[in-house]
Design a protein around this motif. Structure first.
Motif, PDB file in Angstrom:
ATOM      1  N   ALA A  95       8.785   4.967   5.272  1.00  0.00           N
ATOM      2  CA  ALA A  95       9.133   3.659   5.843  1.00  0.00           C
ATOM      3  C   ALA A  95       8.006   2.643   5.676  1.00  0.00           C
ATOM      4  CB  ALA A  95       9.483   3.811   7.318  1.00  0.00           C
ATOM      5  N   ILE A  96       6.786   3.125   5.583  1.00  0.00           N
ATOM      6  CA  ILE A  96       5.643   2.230   5.378  1.00  0.00           C
ATOM      7  C   ILE A  96       5.479   1.900   3.899  1.00  0.00           C
ATOM      8  CG2 ILE A  96       3.120   2.058   5.532  1.00  0.00           C
ATOM      9  CD1 ILE A  96       3.347   3.957   8.004  1.00  0.00           C
ATOM     10  N   ALA A  97       5.529   2.917   3.051  1.00  0.00           N
ATOM     11  CA  ALA A  97       5.196   2.751   1.630  1.00  0.00           C
ATOM     12  C   ALA A  97       6.295   2.058   0.817  1.00  0.00           C
ATOM     13  CB  ALA A  97       4.890   4.110   1.009  1.00  0.00           C
ATOM     14  N   MET A  98       7.516   2.451   0.992  1.00  0.00           N
ATOM     15  CA  MET A  98       8.580   1.969   0.101  1.00  0.00           C
ATOM     16  C   MET A  98       8.792   0.454   0.153  1.00  0.00           C
ATOM     17  SD  MET A  98       9.108   4.572  -1.624  1.00  0.00           S
ATOM     18  CE  MET A  98      10.462   4.071  -2.662  1.00  0.00           C
ATOM     19  N   PRO A  99       8.739  -0.207   1.309  1.00  0.00           N
ATOM     20  CA  PRO A  99       8.899  -1.660   1.310  1.00  0.00           C
ATOM     21  C   PRO A  99       7.758  -2.410   0.594  1.00  0.00           C
ATOM     22  CG  PRO A  99       9.323  -0.795   3.496  1.00  0.00           C
ATOM     23  CD  PRO A  99       8.751   0.329   2.682  1.00  0.00           C
ATOM     24  N   LEU A 100       6.634  -1.742   0.405  1.00  0.00           N
ATOM     25  CA  LEU A 100       5.502  -2.381  -0.264  1.00  0.00           C
ATOM     26  C   LEU A 100       5.630  -2.360  -1.783  1.00  0.00           C
ATOM     27  CD1 LEU A 100       2.602  -0.870   1.871  1.00  0.00           C
ATOM     28  CD2 LEU A 100       3.602  -3.157   2.063  1.00  0.00           C
TER      29      LEU A 100
END
Length: 82
Positions: free
Chosen positions: A55-60
């Motif tokens: 959830a933290i990495a993918m939107p970046l």
């Protein structure tokens, strides 16, 4: 990257793109293709990735590429291979 290392992956990077400040590269090293599959499955199917890091990495990420490489004979990075 510390979480990947806990699954046995050797990481080089991040290597920063001098022409694009929004892009970086990192390399993962595995003992074999079979171990690559096992280590990646253990990480990406694990609770830490599923409940927190994904959830933290993918939107970046705007995009990513995966290139599977093999070392050439005589390869030396962290010392001679056995």
């Amino acid at each position: 990257m510390p979480a990947l290392r806990t699954h046995g992956m050797k990481i080089l990077g991040p290597l920063l793109d001098r022409e694009n400040p929004n892009k970086f590269v990192w390399l993962r090293r595995f003992p074999s293709l079979a171990e690559r599959d096992r280590m990646k499955s253990a990480f990406y199917e694990g609770a830490l990735w599923k409940t927190e890091l994904e959830a933290i990495a993918m939107p970046l990420l705007d995009s990513y590429d995966v290139i599977l490489c093999e070392t050439s004979s005589g390869y030396v990075c962290d010392g001679p291979r056995a």
